[in-house]
Design a protein around this motif. Structure first.
Motif, PDB file in Angstrom:
ATOM      1  N   ASP A 100      38.631  29.038  40.860  1.00 61.70           N
ATOM      2  CA  ASP A 100      38.754  30.573  41.386  1.00 61.70           C
ATOM      3  C   ASP A 100      37.851  31.290  40.695  1.00 61.70           C
ATOM      4  O   ASP A 100      37.023  30.783  39.631  1.00 61.70           O
ATOM      5  CB  ASP A 100      40.290  30.885  41.295  1.00 61.70           C
ATOM      6  N   GLY A 101      37.983  32.581  40.770  1.00 58.81           N
ATOM      7  CA  GLY A 101      36.946  33.675  40.301  1.00 58.81           C
ATOM      8  C   GLY A 101      37.641  34.462  39.042  1.00 58.81           C
ATOM      9  O   GLY A 101      37.232  35.579  38.927  1.00 58.81           O
ATOM     10  N   THR A 102      38.611  33.933  38.377  1.00 60.45           N
ATOM     11  CA  THR A 102      39.220  35.014  37.346  1.00 60.45           C
ATOM     12  C   THR A 102      38.239  34.594  36.332  1.00 60.45           C
ATOM     13  O   THR A 102      37.403  33.941  35.872  1.00 60.45           O
ATOM     14  CB  THR A 102      40.528  34.152  36.957  1.00 60.45           C
ATOM     15  N   ARG A 103      38.336  36.203  35.558  1.00 63.26           N
ATOM     16  CA  ARG A 103      37.043  36.381  34.609  1.00 63.26           C
ATOM     17  C   ARG A 103      37.686  36.750  33.137  1.00 63.26           C
ATOM     18  O   ARG A 103      38.868  36.601  33.097  1.00 63.26           O
ATOM     19  CB  ARG A 103      35.949  37.381  34.821  1.00 63.26           C
ATOM     20  N   PHE A 104      36.807  36.909  32.319  1.00 65.52           N
ATOM     21  CA  PHE A 104      37.094  36.794  30.892  1.00 65.52           C
ATOM     22  C   PHE A 104      38.189  37.932  30.608  1.00 65.52           C
ATOM     23  O   PHE A 104      39.326  37.488  29.824  1.00 65.52           O
ATOM     24  CB  PHE A 104      36.028  37.510  30.182  1.00 65.52           C
ATOM     25  N   ASN A 105      38.357  39.097  30.870  1.00 68.25           N
ATOM     26  CA  ASN A 105      39.140  39.883  30.578  1.00 68.25           C
ATOM     27  C   ASN A 105      40.408  40.166  31.853  1.00 68.25           C
ATOM     28  O   ASN A 105      41.229  41.163  31.638  1.00 68.25           O
ATOM     29  CB  ASN A 105      38.501  41.395  30.525  1.00 68.25           C
ATOM     30  N   ASP A 106      40.228  39.563  32.801  1.00 67.27           N
ATOM     31  CA  ASP A 106      41.546  39.435  33.631  1.00 67.27           C
ATOM     32  C   ASP A 106      42.791  39.203  33.263  1.00 67.27           C
ATOM     33  O   ASP A 106      42.952  38.209  32.278  1.00 67.27           O
ATOM     34  CB  ASP A 106      41.346  38.457  34.830  1.00 67.27           C
ATOM     35  N   ARG A 107      43.828  39.828  33.757  1.00 66.14           N
ATOM     36  CA  ARG A 107      45.158  39.680  33.210  1.00 66.14           C
ATOM     37  C   ARG A 107      46.041  39.433  34.376  1.00 66.14           C
ATOM     38  O   ARG A 107      46.674  38.618  34.305  1.00 66.14           O
ATOM     39  CB  ARG A 107      45.852  40.895  32.705  1.00 66.14           C
ATOM     40  N   VAL A 108      45.722  39.719  35.772  1.00 65.45           N
ATOM     41  CA  VAL A 108      46.297  39.524  36.931  1.00 65.45           C
ATOM     42  C   VAL A 108      45.281  39.434  38.061  1.00 65.45           C
ATOM     43  O   VAL A 108      44.275  39.973  38.209  1.00 65.45           O
ATOM     44  CB  VAL A 108      47.357  40.574  37.200  1.00 65.45           C
ATOM     45  N   PRO A 109      45.401  38.095  38.723  1.00 63.51           N
ATOM     46  CA  PRO A 109      46.012  36.971  38.346  1.00 63.51           C
ATOM     47  C   PRO A 109      45.331  36.177  37.201  1.00 63.51           C
ATOM     48  O   PRO A 109      43.992  36.260  37.285  1.00 63.51           O
ATOM     49  CB  PRO A 109      45.879  36.291  39.790  1.00 63.51           C
TER      50      PRO A 109
END
Length: 199
Positions: A100-109
């Motif tokens: 998926d595309g979640t990145r370094f500073n993501d909290r949600v999702p």
């Protein structure tokens, strides 16, 4: 090897798909709550990237559960994380590798380290997040180099973000979601690629 990539049509999941396409045979997957929901803008985004797209439908009743969870918590984070984990778990039943595309500073999702380890132990699936080491300025720099992107607040951009359908379900119950969701939440939708795009 095939990889099932969770795809919202936005800049992060698009950039992740491009990166993963160097090493895997990418199949994009967009999850919706309503089986009748059409996703032409996401189909166009996937076409611009050059990857096939599958529309997936969450189990019946999950949307109502998530609306109830948002109401009970007083904020949407837990519900959106739960929906995201459900999508990842679903793809792990079909693919040996899910991304998926979640990145370094993501909290949600964002799946926790423990959830990722549990997924791998239970299913044997590898869960990869190529942007996890990228901070927002670097993501934006790469996006500006390779993609044409439209921006707007949730509800004005027809992407595959989970939040849009949850907000719609609030309105269907006669409830105003604005008191529980962020007032200004920018979304993105890939509408094309630039000439220097490399595959």
């Amino acid at each position: 090897m095939k990889i099932g990539v969770l795809y919202s049509g936005g800049k992060d999941s698009s950039l992740a798909a491009i990166m993963l396409g160097t090493y895997y045979e990418v199949e994009l997957n967009t999850f919706v709550f309503d089986p009748l929901r059409q996703i032409p803008t996401l189909e166009a985004a996937a076409c611009a990237l050059g990857f096939p797209l599958k529309k997936r439908v969450f189990k019946e009743g999950l949307l109502d559960e998530m609306v109830d969870l948002v109401i009970s918590c007083g904020y949407p984070n837990d519900a959106i994380n739960r929906v995201h984990q459900t999508a990842v778990e679903s793809l792990a039943g079909e693919y040996n590798v899910v991304g998926d595309g979640t990145r370094f500073n993501d909290r949600v999702p964002m799946l926790t380290r423990e959830a990722v380890q549990s997924l791998g132990n239970r299913t044997g699936c590898s869960y990869v997040r190529p942007l996890l080491g990228y901070v927002k300025p670097e993501v934006d720099r790469l996006v500006n180099r390779f993609l044409v992107v439209q921006y707007g607040e949730t509800g004005t951009i027809q992407n595959g973000d989970y939040e849009s359908e949850i907000r719609e379900a609030f309105r269907a119950r006669g409830l105003d979601p604005s008191s529980l969701f962020p007032a200004h939440h920018d979304q993105s939708l890939v509408v094309g690629r630039k000439d220097n795009f490399i595959r």
